[in-house]
Design a protein around this motif. Sequence first.
Motif, PDB file in Angstrom:
ATOM      1  N   VAL A 101       0.847  -1.186   0.000  1.00  0.00           N
ATOM      2  CA  VAL A 101       0.000   0.000   0.000  1.00  0.00           C
ATOM      3  C   VAL A 101       0.888   1.243   0.000  1.00  0.00           C
ATOM      4  O   VAL A 101       1.777   1.371   0.844  1.00  0.00           O
ATOM      5  CB  VAL A 101      -0.931   0.019   1.233  1.00  0.00           C
ATOM      6  N   LEU A 102       0.639   2.145  -0.947  1.00  0.00           N
ATOM      7  CA  LEU A 102       1.363   3.413  -1.011  1.00  0.00           C
ATOM      8  C   LEU A 102       0.571   4.454  -0.235  1.00  0.00           C
ATOM      9  O   LEU A 102      -0.600   4.695  -0.528  1.00  0.00           O
ATOM     10  CB  LEU A 102       1.546   3.862  -2.457  1.00  0.00           C
ATOM     11  N   LEU A 103       1.214   5.079   0.737  1.00  0.00           N
ATOM     12  CA  LEU A 103       0.551   6.056   1.597  1.00  0.00           C
ATOM     13  C   LEU A 103       1.075   7.453   1.253  1.00  0.00           C
ATOM     14  O   LEU A 103       2.277   7.712   1.321  1.00  0.00           O
ATOM     15  CB  LEU A 103       0.828   5.725   3.061  1.00  0.00           C
ATOM     16  N   PHE A 104       0.163   8.353   0.877  1.00  0.00           N
ATOM     17  CA  PHE A 104       0.517   9.726   0.497  1.00  0.00           C
ATOM     18  C   PHE A 104      -0.006  10.677   1.573  1.00  0.00           C
ATOM     19  O   PHE A 104      -1.228  10.804   1.749  1.00  0.00           O
ATOM     20  CB  PHE A 104      -0.112  10.103  -0.843  1.00  0.00           C
ATOM     21  N   LEU A 105       0.895  11.342   2.249  1.00  0.00           N
ATOM     22  CA  LEU A 105       0.503  12.264   3.309  1.00  0.00           C
ATOM     23  C   LEU A 105       0.474  13.693   2.765  1.00  0.00           C
ATOM     24  O   LEU A 105       1.514  14.267   2.443  1.00  0.00           O
ATOM     25  CB  LEU A 105       1.485  12.174   4.475  1.00  0.00           C
ATOM     26  N   GLY A 106      -0.732  14.255   2.660  1.00  0.00           N
ATOM     27  CA  GLY A 106      -0.823  15.675   2.357  1.00  0.00           C
ATOM     28  C   GLY A 106      -0.448  16.490   3.581  1.00  0.00           C
ATOM     29  O   GLY A 106      -0.276  15.944   4.679  1.00  0.00           O
ATOM     30  N   ASN A 107      -0.302  17.784   3.419  1.00  0.00           N
ATOM     31  CA  ASN A 107       0.068  18.645   4.537  1.00  0.00           C
ATOM     32  C   ASN A 107      -1.158  19.236   5.219  1.00  0.00           C
ATOM     33  O   ASN A 107      -2.259  19.262   4.664  1.00  0.00           O
ATOM     34  CB  ASN A 107       0.997  19.762   4.069  1.00  0.00           C
ATOM     35  N   PRO A 132       8.801  11.796   6.156  1.00  0.00           N
ATOM     36  CA  PRO A 132       8.006  12.945   6.616  1.00  0.00           C
ATOM     37  C   PRO A 132       8.924  14.085   7.036  1.00  0.00           C
ATOM     38  O   PRO A 132       9.939  13.861   7.701  1.00  0.00           O
ATOM     39  CB  PRO A 132       7.237  12.392   7.819  1.00  0.00           C
ATOM     40  N   TYR A 133       8.593  15.304   6.632  1.00  0.00           N
ATOM     41  CA  TYR A 133       9.371  16.479   7.029  1.00  0.00           C
ATOM     42  C   TYR A 133       8.554  17.420   7.906  1.00  0.00           C
ATOM     43  O   TYR A 133       9.090  18.392   8.436  1.00  0.00           O
ATOM     44  CB  TYR A 133       9.889  17.240   5.787  1.00  0.00           C
ATOM     45  N   ARG A 134       7.263  17.147   8.056  1.00  0.00           N
ATOM     46  CA  ARG A 134       6.402  17.908   8.948  1.00  0.00           C
ATOM     47  C   ARG A 134       6.159  17.081  10.213  1.00  0.00           C
ATOM     48  O   ARG A 134       5.834  15.887  10.131  1.00  0.00           O
ATOM     49  CB  ARG A 134       5.055  18.212   8.282  1.00  0.00           C
ATOM     50  N   PRO A 135       6.293  17.662  11.410  1.00  0.00           N
ATOM     51  CA  PRO A 135       6.113  16.874  12.641  1.00  0.00           C
ATOM     52  C   PRO A 135       4.725  16.278  12.780  1.00  0.00           C
ATOM     53  O   PRO A 135       4.576  15.188  13.335  1.00  0.00           O
ATOM     54  CB  PRO A 135       6.413  17.891  13.751  1.00  0.00           C
ATOM     55  N   GLU A 136       3.706  16.977  12.265  1.00  0.00           N
ATOM     56  CA  GLU A 136       2.352  16.425  12.392  1.00  0.00           C
ATOM     57  C   GLU A 136       2.205  15.136  11.588  1.00  0.00           C
ATOM     58  O   GLU A 136       1.458  14.226  11.985  1.00  0.00           O
ATOM     59  CB  GLU A 136       1.289  17.451  11.967  1.00  0.00           C
ATOM     60  N   ASN A 137       2.921  15.016  10.472  1.00  0.00           N
ATOM     61  CA  ASN A 137       2.846  13.776   9.705  1.00  0.00           C
ATOM     62  C   ASN A 137       3.628  12.657  10.377  1.00  0.00           C
ATOM     63  O   ASN A 137       3.258  11.488  10.279  1.00  0.00           O
ATOM     64  CB  ASN A 137       3.338  14.012   8.274  1.00  0.00           C
ATOM     65  N   MET A 180      12.433  17.765  -5.073  1.00  0.00           N
ATOM     66  CA  MET A 180      12.404  16.448  -4.418  1.00  0.00           C
ATOM     67  C   MET A 180      13.466  16.268  -3.347  1.00  0.00           C
ATOM     68  O   MET A 180      13.739  15.130  -2.940  1.00  0.00           O
ATOM     69  CB  MET A 180      12.535  15.318  -5.459  1.00  0.00           C
ATOM     70  N   GLU A 181      14.062  17.341  -2.861  1.00  0.00           N
ATOM     71  CA  GLU A 181      15.113  17.145  -1.864  1.00  0.00           C
ATOM     72  C   GLU A 181      14.569  16.613  -0.542  1.00  0.00           C
ATOM     73  O   GLU A 181      15.333  16.113   0.290  1.00  0.00           O
ATOM     74  CB  GLU A 181      15.913  18.427  -1.679  1.00  0.00           C
ATOM     75  N   ASP A 182      13.258  16.695  -0.331  1.00  0.00           N
ATOM     76  CA  ASP A 182      12.674  16.053   0.847  1.00  0.00           C
ATOM     77  C   ASP A 182      12.796  14.531   0.761  1.00  0.00           C
ATOM     78  O   ASP A 182      12.715  13.841   1.779  1.00  0.00           O
ATOM     79  CB  ASP A 182      11.203  16.455   1.009  1.00  0.00           C
ATOM     80  N   LEU A 183      12.985  14.000  -0.441  1.00  0.00           N
ATOM     81  CA  LEU A 183      13.122  12.543  -0.607  1.00  0.00           C
ATOM     82  C   LEU A 183      14.542  12.071  -0.319  1.00  0.00           C
ATOM     83  O   LEU A 183      14.763  10.866  -0.150  1.00  0.00           O
ATOM     84  CB  LEU A 183      12.731  12.143  -2.040  1.00  0.00           C
ATOM     85  N   GLY A 184      15.501  13.008  -0.300  1.00  0.00           N
ATOM     86  CA  GLY A 184      16.888  12.638  -0.020  1.00  0.00           C
ATOM     87  C   GLY A 184      17.768  12.826  -1.242  1.00  0.00           C
ATOM     88  O   GLY A 184      17.508  12.241  -2.304  1.00  0.00           O
TER      89      GLY A 184
END
Length: 468
Positions: A28-34, A132-137, A356-360
């Motif tokens: 399952v691919l999980l996509f977290l919106g902000n 995740p780069y947002r603490p809420e996520n 895409m630098e949040d991906l590494g």
Amino acid sequence: MERTMDLFSKETYQERRRNLMKSVSGGVLLFLGNEESSSNFKDNWYPFRQDSSFLYFFGLDLPGLVAVADLEEDQVILFGDELSTEELVWHGEKPKLVDLAALVGVQEVRPSKDIGSFLAKSAQCRIHFLPPYRPENTLKLMDWLGLAAAQIKDRVSVEFIKAVAALRSIKSAEEVREITKAVNHTVNVHRKVMQSTQAGMYEYELLGMVSGETLSGRGSLSFPPIITTDGQTLHNHRYANRLERGKMLLGDFGTETAMHYAGDITRTIPVGKRFSAVQREVYEIVWLAHRSAIAALRPGVRFLDVHLLACRKITEGLKTMGLMKGDVEEAVRQGAHAMFFPCGLGHLMGLDVHDMEDLGESYVGYTDQLQKSSQFGLKSLRFGKELEAGQVLTVEPGIYFIPQLMDSWNAQNLHRDFINFEKLADFRDFGGIRIEDDFLITSNGSELLGMPLETSPDEVESLRSNAG
């Protein structure tokens, strides 16, 4: 129903999701919106910015959304909530979520409260999620998956990251059109600043101009602008200096379209009508490095090698000025040029200005075979791997005279075989020069995106001589 936000066709989003789902082995691919993010109290929000990967696959620029793609059931579900009556009082009528989902080709919508139970039922499958780069996520993942915060990093799906990066790295024709729109707006704002800058102004006045021009064009800033006479500080956000004749102004800023595709341009101009002789000499070195790097762009060439080419051009020019000495190749190999160019030549650009630098960076800009360097300067090159047709990236060489770095290297006796520290002492108050444009990699080279903006020293001085 009319579209209520800027979107590509639903077929675009459906095709992107299909290609992604074919690229991941299962689960399952999980996509977290902000979510909305509070400034100094709960209901005083920073401007909302949707997660870029969520935008790429689902397009909906709204807070509080989560989506899944169940590879086992070949099923895509959007989770979110309709506004309550009380929320409508404050925020006004909004389209129904089910209608918005239909615009991007999603047929099934469920309330947010169902996410946890859905993931619990899918626990026997691999649940893939991006870093995740947002603490809420992070908190959501801890709750839904029963993980401690320290476990999140190890559970991030590398397979998911690589699949997303591969798709987002190559821009479609409609994406290129959207990026070009952002670049053209960026060009217009830059030219306004280049024509309006006058001695006696403050940097914050130009920041206000950039912000106003950006917003009036139905855009937003793609990153906090750099507008400074202290160009030696790579990311300078102070805006407090009064502009003085004889100084140079470095402006590095860009705009986003309503769909959040970015532009990013840098120009360095004299505060007066003309560069001084020494300023022009340094500017011409940067300009030559810029043109040389552009000429080298083509599929199959490593951007690392384009970066090193620019480094050699900068070293050759500084050697002619007497600021560097010795063998050029060896100076670059040992990293002596990083005294003057301590950063990378450029970066990918798209839905993020640093795409895409949040991906590494290790997944987006490098490969298993090509690893990032640990050498000062070269370690700041965000993108090093082979270029491919369809990529969009910036080219931004510069020369910076950084007093703190001069003092540190001098005290450590670093690279004395390549740097003339005695002559360098005369440049402590010089500042910095950077030139940056945006390019699409084509099948046999590259293409400048957007309208040309004055770049050569003659063009810049001509524009400044006619400035109001």
